[in-house]
Design a protein around this motif. Structure first.
Motif, mmCIF file in Angstrom:
data_model
loop_
_atom_site.group_PDB
_atom_site.id
_atom_site.type_symbol
_atom_site.label_atom_id
_atom_site.label_comp_id
_atom_site.label_asym_id
_atom_site.label_seq_id
_atom_site.Cartn_x
_atom_site.Cartn_y
_atom_site.Cartn_z
ATOM 1 N N GLY A 38 0.822 -1.201 0.000
ATOM 2 C CA GLY A 38 0.000 0.000 0.000
ATOM 3 C C GLY A 38 0.857 1.251 0.000
ATOM 4 N N MET A 39 0.245 2.358 -0.338
ATOM 5 C CA MET A 39 0.912 3.658 -0.345
ATOM 6 C C MET A 39 0.685 4.321 1.008
ATOM 7 N N GLN A 40 1.592 4.040 1.940
ATOM 8 C CA GLN A 40 1.460 4.562 3.294
ATOM 9 C C GLN A 40 1.816 6.037 3.380
ATOM 10 N N SER A 41 2.701 6.491 2.532
ATOM 11 C CA SER A 41 3.134 7.888 2.513
ATOM 12 C C SER A 41 3.097 8.388 1.074
ATOM 13 N N VAL A 42 2.477 9.534 0.867
ATOM 14 C CA VAL A 42 2.301 10.084 -0.475
ATOM 15 C C VAL A 42 2.645 11.570 -0.451
ATOM 16 N N SER A 43 3.400 11.996 -1.457
ATOM 17 C CA SER A 43 3.728 13.423 -1.613
ATOM 18 C C SER A 43 2.768 14.055 -2.613
ATOM 19 N N ALA A 44 2.322 15.242 -2.293
ATOM 20 C CA ALA A 44 1.369 15.961 -3.134
ATOM 21 C C ALA A 44 2.020 17.234 -3.647
ATOM 22 N N ALA A 45 1.892 17.462 -4.931
ATOM 23 C CA ALA A 45 2.416 18.691 -5.516
ATOM 24 C C ALA A 45 1.587 19.877 -5.047
ATOM 25 N N GLN A 46 2.113 21.059 -5.285
ATOM 26 C CA GLN A 46 1.420 22.265 -4.816
ATOM 27 C C GLN A 46 0.050 22.420 -5.451
ATOM 28 N N ASP A 47 -0.105 21.955 -6.685
ATOM 29 C CA ASP A 47 -1.397 22.110 -7.366
ATOM 30 C C ASP A 47 -2.267 20.867 -7.257
#
Length: 273
Positions: free
Chosen positions: A137-146
């Motif tokens: 699973g994706m336990q940690s995800v980075s999100a872009a500014q947009d």
């Protein structure tokens, strides 16, 4: 001159009238007392306790620590609104033989109000507050500014009914979910976001069954119970395999006995030989 002649009929009518008036007054007084008594009984009676079905309602808030974690049932979605940088906590039950999966969706603040990328993470802890590793699973995800939202997931190892004290195997009981932003610009702290979390379980059957059993699920008093109560999955396909194996062994023994008996029996000599 007034007539003072005594009439028995008139006297009888007056007596009856007085009796009727007295009876009506007594009835009204009794009704008033009954009304007062009923009102007092209603006022003194305890208010009904909340229905058990209230726990079935999906929560719309989250706790800010382990002690204030909000309970959510298996398969129900919990929502909460918070500020970026806050820690959100929920708890759910997992019984022996179940493999928990936690999914989460974070609706991010408006892109125009953010100043950079952010990283979000979910962690799952057992009743002893030990962080359990994710199988996948994706336990940690980075999100872009947009980015508008991020989705996370964590599938734990199957829960076992018993384990050694030194083991970190997941055990039956309460499991805690923690959701937070582990990295974001300092100027973005405090921006509002919305979270959606859903814990689900998959019954693994007898593949992970063990012989031991905990006397009490870990932290079971602080969370809702699984459907059917704790240790509801005492029956598993392990019983079927055990029964089938015993039956096959018995049939093999009978067949071997008959075959050995047939070979050891002397042949008959024909008559007249």
């Amino acid at each position: 001159m007034p007539n003072h002649t005594f009439h028995p009929g008139n006297q009888l009518m007056r007596t009856v009238g007085k009796l009727k008036a007295t009876a009506v007054a007594g009835a009204l007084a009794g009704a008033a007392l009954v009304g007062v008594g009923v009102g007092t009984a209603v006022a003194d009676s305890p208010s009904p306790s909340p229905s058990a079905s209230t726990s079935d309602v999906a929560p719309t808030e989250a706790g800010t620590a382990f002690r204030t974690a909000v309970a959510v049932r298996q398969g129900r979605q919990a929502t909460a609104s918070a500020s970026s940088g806050d820690y959100l906590y929920w708890m759910f039950p997992a019984d022996a033989g179940q493999r928990p999966t936690v999914t989460a969706k974070v609706t991010l603040p408006e892109a125009a109000s953010r100043h950079g990328a952010s990283t979000w993470r979910i962690d799952v802890y057992d009743g002893l507050r030990r962080r359990q590793p994710c199988m996948y699973g994706m336990q940690s995800v980075s999100a872009a500014q947009d980015a508008a939202a991020v989705e996370l997931s964590c599938t734990l190892r199957p829960t076992v009914a018993w384990a050694d004290t030194w083991s970190t195997d997941p055990l039956p009981g309460t499991y805690y979910i923690r959701l937070t932003a582990v990295s974001l610009p300092e100027t973005d702290r405090g921006l509002p976001f919305k979270a959606e979390v859903e814990p689900t379980v998959l019954d693994t059957g007898g593949a992970h069954a063990v012989d031991g059993k905990l006397s009490t699920p870990l932290g079971a008093k602080s969370a809702v119970e699984p459907d059917g109560g704790w240790a509801s999955g005492w029956w598993s396909d392990r019983w079927l395999w055990t029964g089938a194996g015993g039956l096959l062994a018995a049939l093999a023994g009978i067949a071997g006995y008959n075959l050995t008996r047939g070979r050891g029996r002397p042949s008959r000599v024909p008559r007249g030989a």
